[in-house]
Design an enzyme around this catalytic site. Structure first.
Site, short mmCIF file in Angstrom:
data_model
loop_
_atom_site.label_atom_id
_atom_site.label_comp_id
_atom_site.label_asym_id
_atom_site.label_seq_id
_atom_site.Cartn_x
_atom_site.Cartn_y
_atom_site.Cartn_z
N GLU A 43 42.12 29.19 44.36
CA GLU A 43 41.02 29.92 45.00
C GLU A 43 39.93 28.94 45.42
O GLU A 43 39.66 27.97 44.72
CB GLU A 43 40.45 30.98 44.08
CG GLU A 43 39.84 30.42 42.79
CD GLU A 43 38.67 31.22 42.24
OE1 GLU A 43 37.61 31.25 42.91
OE2 GLU A 43 38.82 31.77 41.15
N LYS A 132 38.62 39.53 35.22
CA LYS A 132 38.14 38.19 34.89
C LYS A 132 37.16 38.31 33.73
O LYS A 132 36.09 38.91 33.87
CB LYS A 132 37.46 37.62 36.14
CG LYS A 132 36.67 36.35 35.94
CD LYS A 132 36.11 35.92 37.29
CE LYS A 132 35.08 34.82 37.17
NZ LYS A 132 34.67 34.30 38.49
#
Length: 215
Positions: A43, A132
């Site tokens: 990412e 997350k």
């Protein structure tokens, strides 16, 4: 790429490499070095200058081999722009229903940040598949283990302060994968052109997760 394939790759490999503050000309060498070490998910954070161009480049050149995502996605407009650039998933440090809705409407994976049981259950109600846990290093592996008592069906990805010294503990506490930034995508290694050490670090992280997840 279909959402279930993205989720499966994240869980099978166990590592999302977080690229932040990198120069565009370094991007492909970083991605190749990580891929050579077994990392298949990467990412680029949206607070990195030129992030959209980097996502586009990664999607174009590594999209067949790696899952390309965007991090630090804080609003729906950014969510739309990263999808348009080629991201197949997004992460956020917070739980924002508008961002979740924007990604779900495009059938893309969104991994929002959670830090309390209230946020975790709220995310679950919004249809979030992976969460997350942030900031994981400050919360600790014991925190993860304890919240998984009543919330055992939630799949957590600890991010923030994860290193080779504590990743095993988090894996044993039930984490399904990890987001790793500077401990893996190390700025000094990149500055000195030591990309082979990035590959070595990638291998070490993946092997450590694999060992502790199955212990």
């Amino acid at each position: 790429m279909e959402k279930w394939k993205v989720i499966r790759t994240i869980e099978e490999t166990g590592i999302i490499a977080i690229v932040r503050g990198t120069k565009p000309q370094e991007m492909m060498r970083i991605a190749s070095a990580l891929y050579n070490g077994g990392v298949k998910v990467i990412e680029v954070t949206c607070n990195t200058p030129g992030y959209l161009g980097m996502i586009e480049q990664l999607a174009g050149e590594m999209g067949e081999k790696m899952i390309i995502g965007a991090g630090t996605v804080l609003n729906a407009a950014t969510a739309q722009s990263v999808i348009d650039a080629g991201a197949t998933f997004a992460l956020a440090p917070d739980l924002n229903p508008e961002v979740i809705k924007a990604l779900h409407e495009k059938n893309r994976l969104i991994i929002p940040g959670v830090a309390t049981p209230t946020e975790m259950v709220q995310a679950q109600r919004l249809g979030v598949e992976l969460m997350k846990l942030f900031p994981a290093g400050a919360l600790g592996a014991r925190f993860l283990k304890e919240v998984r008592g009543p919330l055992a069906d939630i799949r957590f990805i600890p991010v923030g302060g994860i290193n080779l010294g504590n990743i095993g503990e988090f894996a044993e506490a039930g984490a399904v994968a990890f987001g790793i930034g500077g401990e893996l995508v190390n700025k000094s290694l990149i500055d000195s052109g030591n990309y082979s050490e990035l590959t070595n670090r990638a291998e070490s992280f993946i092997e450590t997760v694999r060992r502790h997840k199955h212990s």
